[in-house]
Design a protein around this motif. Structure first.
Motif, PDB file in Angstrom:
ATOM      1  N   TYR A 126      95.784 -11.490 -66.599  1.00  0.00           N
ATOM      2  CA  TYR A 126      94.561 -10.702 -66.404  1.00  0.00           C
ATOM      3  C   TYR A 126      94.823  -9.548 -65.434  1.00  0.00           C
ATOM      4  O   TYR A 126      94.413  -8.407 -65.678  1.00  0.00           O
ATOM      5  CB  TYR A 126      93.428 -11.585 -65.887  1.00  0.00           C
ATOM      6  CG  TYR A 126      92.079 -10.912 -65.948  1.00  0.00           C
ATOM      7  CD1 TYR A 126      91.268 -11.038 -67.069  1.00  0.00           C
ATOM      8  CD2 TYR A 126      91.623 -10.121 -64.893  1.00  0.00           C
ATOM      9  CE1 TYR A 126      90.039 -10.395 -67.144  1.00  0.00           C
ATOM     10  CE2 TYR A 126      90.397  -9.476 -64.954  1.00  0.00           C
ATOM     11  CZ  TYR A 126      89.613  -9.623 -66.074  1.00  0.00           C
ATOM     12  OH  TYR A 126      88.400  -8.984 -66.146  1.00  0.00           O
ATOM     13  N   LYS A 133      87.057 -13.934 -59.534  1.00  0.00           N
ATOM     14  CA  LYS A 133      86.753 -13.751 -60.955  1.00  0.00           C
ATOM     15  C   LYS A 133      86.081 -14.995 -61.487  1.00  0.00           C
ATOM     16  O   LYS A 133      86.635 -16.093 -61.382  1.00  0.00           O
ATOM     17  CB  LYS A 133      88.046 -13.466 -61.735  1.00  0.00           C
ATOM     18  CG  LYS A 133      87.835 -13.263 -63.226  1.00  0.00           C
ATOM     19  CD  LYS A 133      89.146 -13.246 -63.979  1.00  0.00           C
ATOM     20  CE  LYS A 133      88.904 -13.047 -65.475  1.00  0.00           C
ATOM     21  NZ  LYS A 133      88.026 -14.083 -66.065  1.00  0.00           N
ATOM     22  N   TYR A 152      88.453 -17.951 -60.239  1.00  0.00           N
ATOM     23  CA  TYR A 152      89.675 -17.768 -59.471  1.00  0.00           C
ATOM     24  C   TYR A 152      89.377 -16.953 -58.211  1.00  0.00           C
ATOM     25  O   TYR A 152      88.526 -16.067 -58.225  1.00  0.00           O
ATOM     26  CB  TYR A 152      90.715 -17.014 -60.294  1.00  0.00           C
ATOM     27  CG  TYR A 152      91.207 -17.732 -61.528  1.00  0.00           C
ATOM     28  CD1 TYR A 152      92.331 -18.559 -61.469  1.00  0.00           C
ATOM     29  CD2 TYR A 152      90.560 -17.584 -62.753  1.00  0.00           C
ATOM     30  CE1 TYR A 152      92.792 -19.215 -62.603  1.00  0.00           C
ATOM     31  CE2 TYR A 152      91.017 -18.240 -63.890  1.00  0.00           C
ATOM     32  CZ  TYR A 152      92.134 -19.057 -63.808  1.00  0.00           C
ATOM     33  OH  TYR A 152      92.590 -19.693 -64.930  1.00  0.00           O
ATOM     34  N   ILE A 199      95.647 -15.972 -65.036  1.00  0.00           N
ATOM     35  CA  ILE A 199      95.219 -15.026 -64.004  1.00  0.00           C
ATOM     36  C   ILE A 199      96.262 -13.932 -63.801  1.00  0.00           C
ATOM     37  O   ILE A 199      95.924 -12.777 -63.541  1.00  0.00           O
ATOM     38  CB  ILE A 199      94.880 -15.745 -62.681  1.00  0.00           C
ATOM     39  CG1 ILE A 199      94.187 -14.788 -61.697  1.00  0.00           C
ATOM     40  CG2 ILE A 199      96.099 -16.376 -62.057  1.00  0.00           C
ATOM     41  CD1 ILE A 199      92.888 -14.202 -62.202  1.00  0.00           C
TER      42      ILE A 199
END
Length: 556
Positions: A272, A325, A226, A269
């Motif tokens: 996260y 990431k 990402y 995401i």
């Protein structure tokens, strides 16, 4: 209005015929300088100076009677004349580099309001499909940026910053200076000095993380890669998400973008980032295993912090703040990279940022653009983080951020741009002098570095003990934990022969990873550890005089 529109069309047709007959100068002087100023939608300055040749490559774009809009991209033709470094290129020379179709649109945020526009360029086939190709010696791709340094009178702040980042071992956009000519109405219009640069994107030659496809919605494949950014670009309309704790920061999707990211990927995401922020809010946020380090590579946050504070970037922390990431099996934690957008930095006169004193991470400047993430001030409350931040500063100051090294970059760029800068200044009626602006930049850097030397908090654990630890702090091991492959990235002030070995927790050498000469500057070397048993190891690096160990965790 209809009559005037007909007259405008008449002028354009006559202009095209006059151009074909070789009578263009009369037409330019009598029509372009009046009617065309009013009808150009971007209010760009019309060519004010003659332009025939340059020692910079010349990028020539022909839009075939189309305005370049904010979006979507229009189809146009582009060719590049580059006869070699410091060789003279003429506008009428044949193309020596790219020569084909492009899609082009205006780009940027505040820069949309400036006379010198910025452009996004996509190299294309004749059928309008993306075309990966080499441009000005940069690796193959199809996405490029034509950046016009209108607000940067030194013309070099972005280029200089990206070069320093690369010397640190990070990927940063590769850049080439050019002079731009755009032909919209049937004749060339000089647009000034530009930087043709790589756009931030996922690619083996750019941000090298795992490809995330539409069907990667579970397991390890869902975890990366990402690219997201805190980037309040109100022109772009990019999709994104707000984090939950506690500021509700806005993150825009860069990869996958908002049109292709799946609901599962969006949820992952966002969760996260929420977990990362929550870890910083916990009382045990400093815990080396279960605190915030569980979610991020702290050295990238430290280096990002150093650059924002050193440059006193007006966008610092809250705009153009990128993160990437990779998937879990490739490390999977958050990097505060790559660097982007330093034109409004390094001594800009706004919000007292031209002063060499004071901090940026707690500034009030541009509050309407959103808050500065609390992460950076919170991390400064961690004594180990603070110690390592000071160590990184001391290490970089003796290598990449040595004033002499920075000034070598500035002086070489200033010499290269000495003549082209005169055309840029004349085109846009700048009242300053190029040499004066370069001197002001160097003075700011000299004073700002001195202030940070004296005021950056923390006590480096190796200060005054030996150069062993200082030597080791120049090296980064990633991913960590690792499985399959691990990389060692480092910067050397001079050429060195290094031996790299792996030891277990009993102090037994279990593997010699390599012994070879490495060049001065940035180096990255990768090792296959796929057959090593899981556990804790120490990677020892030695140059024959000093040595150090880096902890490495090999995962299942």
């Amino acid at each position: 209005m209809r009559v005037y529109s007909l007259l405008l069309v008449f002028h354009l047709v006559i202009g095209a015929r006059l151009s074909a007959q070789g009578n263009l100068p009369y037409f330019e002087n009598n029509f372009r300088q009046s009617e065309m100023r009013q009808y150009a939608p971007d209010n760009a300055l019309i060519q004010a100076i003659p332009f025939d040749s340059s020692t910079l490559p010349i990028v020539y774009i022909k839009t075939n009677w189309q305005f370049i809009p904010d979006e979507p991209k229009i189809m146009a033709d582009m060719w590049i004349i580059d006869n070699g470094y410091n060789q003279v290129n003429h506008v009428n020379d044949p193309a020596t580099d790219y020569n084909g179709k492009i899609g082009i649109e205006r780009r940027g945020n505040i820069s949309q309001l400036w006379p010198q526009k910025n452009y996004s360029v996509e190299t294309r086939t004749a059928d309008s499909l993306p075309l990966d190709t080499f441009v000005l010696g940069m690796p193959q791709d199809n996405d490029w940026v034509l950046y016009g340094p209108y607000d940067d009178r030194t013309l070099m702040k972005n280029v200089m910053t990206y070069e320093l980042a690369r010397q640190m071992g990070y990927w940063a956009p590769r850049c080439r200076y050019v002079e731009l000519v755009i032909n919209t109405w049937g004749w060339p219009e000089y647009k000034g000095v530009y930087v043709m640069m790589e756009k931030i994107k996922r690619d083996n030659n750019r941000v090298d993380i795992a490809k995330l496809d539409y069907d990667d919605n579970a397991g390890d494949s869902l975890t990366g890669g990402y690219i997201i950014a805190i980037d309040s670009n109100f022109w772009s309309g990019e999709l994104g998400f707000n984090s939950t704790q506690p500021q509700g920061l806005w993150f825009s999707y860069k990869y996958p973008d908002g049109d292709t990211i799946t609901p599962q990927q969006e949820a992952y995401i966002k969760a996260y980032i929420d977990s990362f922020e929550l870890s910083l809010l916990q009382p045990n946020f400093q815990d080396l295993q279960n605190g915030f380090r569980k979610f991020c590579y702290e050295h990238t946050f430290q280096d990002y912090f150093i650059f924002q504070e050193l440059s006193k970037n007006i966008d610092a922390f809250k705009r153009s703040n990128y993160f990437y990431k990779d998937k879990h099996s490739k490390g999977g934690k958050l990097h505060n990279m790559p660097f982007w957008d330093y034109n409004s930095a390094w001594g800009i006169t706004a919000c007292a940022l031209e002063e060499d004193t004071g901090w940026v991470y707690n500034t009030w400047c541009w509050p309407s653009m959103g808050p500065i993430p609390f992460w950076y001030s919170r991390m400064l409350q961690d004594s180990i983080y603070l110690r390592d931040l000071k160590c990184r500063w001391i290490t970089w100051r003796s290598t990449v951020l040595d004033t002499a090294n920075i000034f070598i970059i500035i002086d070489s760029l200033a010499a290269y741009l000495a003549v082209p800068s005169q055309r840029q200044y004349a085109q846009y009626n700048f009242s300053e002098t190029f040499a004066g602006q370069v001197d002001t930049l160097k003075m700011f850097i000299r004073k700002r570095i001195a202030w940070l030397d004296a005021n950056l908090p923390g006590n480096c654990w190796n200060l005054g003990l030996s150069e062993n630890a200082s030597f080791g702090d120049m090296f980064s091991v990633y991913p960590n934990p690792a499985s399959g492959e691990v990389s060692l990235s480092f910067y050397l002030g001079s050429e060195k022969k290094l031996k790299i070995e792996l030891y277990n927790t009993l102090g037994e050498k279990v593997k010699t990873l390599g012994e070879q000469e490495f060049q001065a500057g940035s180096n990255t070397v990768s090792f296959d550890i796929s057959r090593m048993p899981p556990g804790v190891y120490f990677m020892q690096v030695s140059d024959g005089v000093t040595s150090f160990g880096k902890k490495l965790v090999i995962a299942d």
